[in-house]
Design an enzyme around this catalytic site. Sequence first.
Site, PDB file in Angstrom:
ATOM      1  N   LYS A 204      -2.190  -7.148 -13.453  1.00 34.60           N
ATOM      2  CA  LYS A 204      -3.525  -7.214 -13.077  1.00 34.60           C
ATOM      3  C   LYS A 204      -4.462  -8.263 -14.101  1.00 34.60           C
ATOM      4  O   LYS A 204      -5.303  -8.817 -13.673  1.00 34.60           O
ATOM      5  CB  LYS A 204      -4.277  -6.059 -13.049  1.00 34.60           C
ATOM      6  CG  LYS A 204      -3.171  -5.052 -12.317  1.00 34.60           C
ATOM      7  CD  LYS A 204      -3.034  -5.112 -10.628  1.00 34.60           C
ATOM      8  CE  LYS A 204      -2.296  -4.477  -9.993  1.00 34.60           C
ATOM      9  NZ  LYS A 204      -1.655  -5.071  -8.689  1.00 34.60           N
TER      10      LYS A 204
ATOM     11  N   GLU B 235     -12.345  -2.159 -17.288  1.00 32.41           N
ATOM     12  CA  GLU B 235     -13.348  -3.117 -16.580  1.00 32.41           C
ATOM     13  C   GLU B 235     -14.874  -2.359 -16.792  1.00 32.41           C
ATOM     14  O   GLU B 235     -14.845  -1.061 -16.564  1.00 32.41           O
ATOM     15  CB  GLU B 235     -12.731  -2.907 -15.165  1.00 32.41           C
ATOM     16  CG  GLU B 235     -12.066  -4.216 -14.899  1.00 32.41           C
ATOM     17  CD  GLU B 235     -11.694  -4.365 -13.479  1.00 32.41           C
ATOM     18  OE1 GLU B 235     -10.554  -5.014 -12.853  1.00 32.41           O
ATOM     19  OE2 GLU B 235     -12.282  -3.336 -12.453  1.00 32.41           O
TER      20      GLU B 235
ATOM     21  N   GLU C 279      -8.335  -7.787  -2.783  1.00 34.56           N
ATOM     22  CA  GLU C 279      -9.126  -6.661  -2.993  1.00 34.56           C
ATOM     23  C   GLU C 279     -10.426  -7.208  -3.801  1.00 34.56           C
ATOM     24  O   GLU C 279     -10.280  -7.720  -4.727  1.00 34.56           O
ATOM     25  CB  GLU C 279      -8.601  -5.500  -3.502  1.00 34.56           C
ATOM     26  CG  GLU C 279      -7.314  -4.923  -2.838  1.00 34.56           C
ATOM     27  CD  GLU C 279      -7.028  -3.594  -3.397  1.00 34.56           C
ATOM     28  OE1 GLU C 279      -6.276  -2.640  -2.389  1.00 34.56           O
ATOM     29  OE2 GLU C 279      -7.157  -3.056  -4.711  1.00 34.56           O
TER      30      GLU C 279
ATOM     31  N   GLU D  51      -8.054  -7.392  -7.112  1.00 36.55           N
ATOM     32  CA  GLU D  51      -6.595  -7.691  -7.459  1.00 36.55           C
ATOM     33  C   GLU D  51      -6.153  -7.998  -5.990  1.00 36.55           C
ATOM     34  O   GLU D  51      -6.855  -8.022  -4.872  1.00 36.55           O
ATOM     35  CB  GLU D  51      -5.832  -6.323  -7.796  1.00 36.55           C
ATOM     36  CG  GLU D  51      -5.965  -5.249  -7.007  1.00 36.55           C
ATOM     37  CD  GLU D  51      -5.232  -3.929  -7.466  1.00 36.55           C
ATOM     38  OE1 GLU D  51      -5.520  -3.402  -8.556  1.00 36.55           O
ATOM     39  OE2 GLU D  51      -4.294  -3.565  -6.866  1.00 36.55           O
TER      40      GLU D  51
ATOM     41  N   ASN E  13      -2.844  -7.707  -3.602  1.00 39.83           N
ATOM     42  CA  ASN E  13      -1.639  -6.840  -3.283  1.00 39.83           C
ATOM     43  C   ASN E  13      -0.667  -7.677  -2.486  1.00 39.83           C
ATOM     44  O   ASN E  13      -1.025  -8.261  -1.426  1.00 39.83           O
ATOM     45  CB  ASN E  13      -1.922  -5.526  -2.673  1.00 39.83           C
ATOM     46  CG  ASN E  13      -2.747  -4.440  -3.210  1.00 39.83           C
ATOM     47  OD1 ASN E  13      -2.405  -4.278  -4.546  1.00 39.83           O
ATOM     48  ND2 ASN E  13      -3.647  -4.073  -2.646  1.00 39.83           N
TER      49      ASN E  13
ATOM     50  N   PHE F  71      -6.976  19.074  -4.384  1.00 36.83           N
ATOM     51  CA  PHE F  71      -6.004  18.297  -3.425  1.00 36.83           C
ATOM     52  C   PHE F  71      -4.539  18.422  -4.018  1.00 36.83           C
ATOM     53  O   PHE F  71      -3.643  17.468  -4.060  1.00 36.83           O
ATOM     54  CB  PHE F  71      -6.517  16.722  -3.833  1.00 36.83           C
ATOM     55  CG  PHE F  71      -7.895  16.381  -3.207  1.00 36.83           C
ATOM     56  CD1 PHE F  71      -7.859  16.314  -1.835  1.00 36.83           C
ATOM     57  CD2 PHE F  71      -9.010  16.245  -4.005  1.00 36.83           C
ATOM     58  CE1 PHE F  71      -9.270  16.253  -1.228  1.00 36.83           C
ATOM     59  CE2 PHE F  71     -10.181  16.155  -3.565  1.00 36.83           C
ATOM     60  CZ  PHE F  71     -10.380  15.942  -2.026  1.00 36.83           C
TER      61      PHE F  71
END
Lengths: 511, 170
Positions: free
Chosen positions: A121, A205, A280, A293, A295, A352
């Site tokens: 990345k 970031e 993205e 980034e 993909n 979750f």
Amino acid sequence: MPEGKPINKLLVANRGEIAVRVIRTAREMGLKTVAIYSDADRGALHVRLADEAVHIGPPPARDSYLVAERILAAAGRTGADAVHPGYGFLSEKAEFNRACRDAGILFVGPSPEAQEAMGVKTSARKRMAAAGVPVVPGSDGPIADQAEAQAQADAMGYPVMLKAAAGGGGKGMKKCERPQDFPALWQTAKRESASAFGDDRIYLEKFLERPRHVEIQVFADRAGNTIWLGERECSVQRRHQKIVEESPSAVLDERMRQAMGEVAVKAARAVDYLGAGTVEFLVDAQRKFYFLEMNTRLQVEHPVTEMCTGLDLVRLQLEVARGLPVPRQDEVVRRGHAVEARVYAEDPARGFLPSPGRISYLRVPGGPGVRDDSGVYAGWVVPPFYDPMISKLLAWAPTRAQAIARLDRALGDYHVHGISTNIPYLRQVLRHPAFAAGDYDTGFCAEHQKELLVPPDPGYQEVALIAAAVAAFKRDHDEAEAFAARASAAQAGRSAWARAGRLRSLGRGLR
Amino acid sequence: MTAYVALLDGGKREEGVEVRALGPGLYEVRLAGKVHAVDAFRHDHGTLSLLVDSESHSVQLDQRASGMKVHLRDSVYSVDILDERRLRMRRSAGRFTVEGRQALAAPLPCRVVRVLRKPGDAVREGEGVVLVELMGMENEIRSPRDGKVVELLVQEGQAVEKDARVASVE
């Protein structure tokens, strides 16, 4: 760009719903298909659907779906001339891509060089900045030392995002709000990244204010024609994983959409891209967009674009791999609105927590404008080894409001027993006023957690109770009757001699 | 007539229900002082069409090892129906309380990433005791009560089976 070549037999180097998805299109195109499976997936749907299936090892992915040599051996054994990697697993591993090329097997995707350029990345960020694409402010590269990283974060100002250099799919990604949380999050991100990607490099970031995640689907052919197929808005995320995606995005106007499309095409051209890719972006509160980034594979949420454009992206991938051209940009027509919800075997009320296990009953929705891309069936045991997504449910309609209402309705017709799913949670997302208004960002799930995790409606609790009581009553009476019937049948069937023998052994009668 | 006790909210509440059969699929159900005429028609596995007085409901019954899940309209209800015998057994077993010593178990097969609390450490309800990795993500195994960690049975890096005890809190 090397020549395309015909494909006769396609090996799908993946599992679950995406393997099923790829096999479906391959079948429509008249191609033979080869599935691969681990011990845990012997009974999986993709194995049932494929023409051939090859066992590739024990359940853990690192011993099966991530072992390039075994997959290439499977291709060799079955005579497959092309490999579709799906998403996840080896789909963005340039070494696997290169090994396919060396073995004379067509890899359905871009070149290994393009994957390398976008794969790390931090180097992708550098390359895009050099090509004039705006990037999110952050560290120049991965940071080796924790103290140095913390110093940079302090200088940048909180919140900051910690991200895996080899990353994707939310693994190894953490948002750090306060300096005192940094050390623990740094360690967690490193560990998750090491176990998910075999690479623990982390970079930083700046966290943008109310960021929205908007991505552009691009497609390129061997002649270098590169087109874009519209955007997908993916800001509804839990634990940095997308769960609801839609197109068009409520935040873009036509001018901004056009600008992002052109930047995405520029990003793809900068690495001589081939096939399906996704660029993205983050869009901040001032509606400025930044490259996040690229993909270099088919995306989980690609059906959103398929429903809006009417194109089959897997067919397009296979055609481009064979050397056929992509449509012209002005031939791409987008219409209506599509929304996707990812159905997971998990329990939202327990953080979750994944809920693997046997699906004892399954009934899936239908009706106009509904599409279910599933990888499971009734009786299938969702294994505890892989991503717990069991299906992607989509709805298309002429307007956004109709598409949302349609998806909500379809989720109401989706019945899964035996395991917990996030279906009620997804319906709450679709009904939330902020979502309905299109006014949401990547903080949506965390911000509205209470409203999304609603307890069962007390208004129908009595009916639920009556249903359970009547079922229990019926079961108890059926059991009692069956027992009585068996007992009298046994009495009637037993001979007088046997009865006499039994009584004698008890020391009574027949003296 | 059969009398049942329904356990709601994970056993925190009890409600009495009486069921009487009137004919095939026809029942009289007494609940919270009211008597309902119920017509139950079984569709396929687990699906029940229920006419309660005159209201029509489509109900899904999902029987799991851990109890019954009732899917109705937009909700999923956890309901356990016990008869007299099962109710007595449950009462004598005394489970479902969060008093006394509580065992913390692994919900799924997982690997211990970090031990967050040592034996002797105080812990509040909902706080993590052990951090584990399962299905690629990190999750905390949390304490069900305020108290003290009295037992720790795992080490960092250890693989743990589903339902295995990892710690106890008292």
